[in-house]
Scaffold this active site. Structure first.
Site, short mmCIF file in Angstrom:
data_model
loop_
_atom_site.label_atom_id
_atom_site.label_comp_id
_atom_site.label_asym_id
_atom_site.label_seq_id
_atom_site.Cartn_x
_atom_site.Cartn_y
_atom_site.Cartn_z
N LYS A 1 -13.55 6.47 -4.49
CA LYS A 1 -12.90 6.24 -5.79
C LYS A 1 -12.65 4.74 -6.02
CE LYS A 1 -10.08 6.94 -9.36
NZ LYS A 1 -10.44 7.49 -10.63
N THR B 1 -4.90 9.50 -7.05
CA THR B 1 -5.55 8.29 -6.54
C THR B 1 -4.49 7.53 -5.75
OG1 THR B 1 -6.98 8.15 -8.47
CG2 THR B 1 -6.75 6.16 -7.15
N LYS C 1 -4.19 -0.61 -11.16
CA LYS C 1 -3.75 0.15 -9.98
C LYS C 1 -4.92 0.30 -8.99
CE LYS C 1 -2.61 4.77 -8.41
NZ LYS C 1 -2.34 6.17 -8.70
#
Ligand code: NAD
Length: 300
Positions: free
Chosen positions: A171, A96, A246
């Site tokens: 995502k 990611t 994050k």
């Protein structure tokens, strides 16, 4: 069957690489951490002495690394894997990372004569071990067609989202929904308690009404109503606060760069930031309800 070089043998990468090995591929792994290399070798994976050795002769190179800088470093920086793997190899980045780095990695791969996709995952360590991950894939049709059968051996749902970077976009949009909705559900439980409404009653009503959502129905942040949720095991992750933070930071970075208005996403990022700063970054992200309740780390 393919020859695969796999970089990043951490919590996610190691079980993913092992699933490819189980499926019959020839897999050579590498990690900068000697502990990760040792654990992988003990689990049966062939581990190379360097990144270059892992991708030498590989038809497919998979990366599962912490952040964009690590991926760019591996592709075209110090490790220069784009200059080491055979021409025409397929690079699949499952990390990611920020969209700008994903697009830069794709451009560098194209320039080097390689195919590439960004293919971040949802499903966590359990999904990686059980080969039930969801992959969100960005890249050209030809690269996706070649990546799909490999990804199917590590996951159960593979979605082609569009061109380079759109896997990362999917995502961070999904996880922004998740971060915001978990805070909304947590606030409802805090208010319900003040109003003398039991947690079970709120769950029974909202989970079958318009307040229904994954954060409530499947991952209920208070102990009791959903016995499998992390709230019932002192908020052991699951999906840690640090990883949610994050992803929320990445979505805010993308909002700023693209000019999108995401005020709830900004608020969610700030709340998780404060909770993490109190030393709770290792708890499951559903523990944010304890921060809202004024009992950080302890179930309301
Ligand atoms: P991790 O820290 O356990 O593993 C990352 C590994 O990469 C480490 O072992 C590190 O030594 C290694 N590494 C760093 N730079 C390297 C390089 N240049 N070459 C080789 N190895 C290198 O992290 P993780 O939990 O496995 O997560 C990996 C990625 O997956 C992250 O981008 C994370 O955001 C994403 N992700 C994690 C989860 C989860 O639940 N853990 C869920 C979805 C997505």
């Amino acid at each position: 069957m393919s020859t695969i070089g796999f970089l990043g043998l951490g919590n996610m990468g190691r079980p993913m690489a092992l699933n490819l090995l189980k499926a019959g591929h020839s897999v050579v792994g590498f990690d900068l951490s000697s502990a990760a290399c040792k654990a992988s070798a003990e689990a049966g994976l062939t581990v190379a002495a360097s990144a270059a050795e892992a991708v030498y002769g590989a038809e497919i190179v998979i990366t599962m690394l912490p952040a964009g800088k690590h991926v760019l470093d591996a592709y075209s920086g110090a490790m220069n894997l784009l200059g080491t793997a055979p021409k025409g190899a397929l690079f699949i980045d499952c990390s990611t990372i920020d969209i700008a780095s994903a697009r830069a990695a794709s451009a560098a791969a194209e320039k080097a004569g390689m195919l590439s996709v960004d293919a971040p995952v949802s499903g966590g360590v359990g999904g990686a071990a059980g080969a039930t991950l969801t992959f969100m894939v960005g890249g050209a049709d030809a690269a996706f067609a070649k990546a799909k059968p490999i990804l199917e051996q590590m996951g159960k749902k593979i979605v082609h989202c569009g061109g380079a970077g759109t896997g990362q976009a999917a995502k961070i949009c999904n996880n922004m929904i998740l971060g915001i909705s978990m805070i909304g559900v947590g606030e409802a439980f805090v208010l319900a308690k003040k109003l003398g409404l039991s947690e079970q009653a709120l769950f029974d009503v909202a989970s079958t009404s318009s307040g229904s959502c994954w954060s409530l129905n499947t991952y209920c942040p208070v102990p009791g109503p959903v016995p499998t949720s992390p709230a019932n095991r002192d908020y052991a992750p699951g999906f840690a606060v640090d990883l949610m933070l994050k992803d929320l930071r990445l979505s805010q970075e993308a909002s700023r760069a693209s000019g999108a208005a995401t005020p709830m996403g900004a608020a969610a990022a700030q709340l998780f930031e404060l909770f993490a700063a109190q030393g709770h970054g290792g708890l499951d992200f559903s523990a944010i309800v304890t921060f809202l309740n004024g009992t950080p780390g302890k179930a309301p």
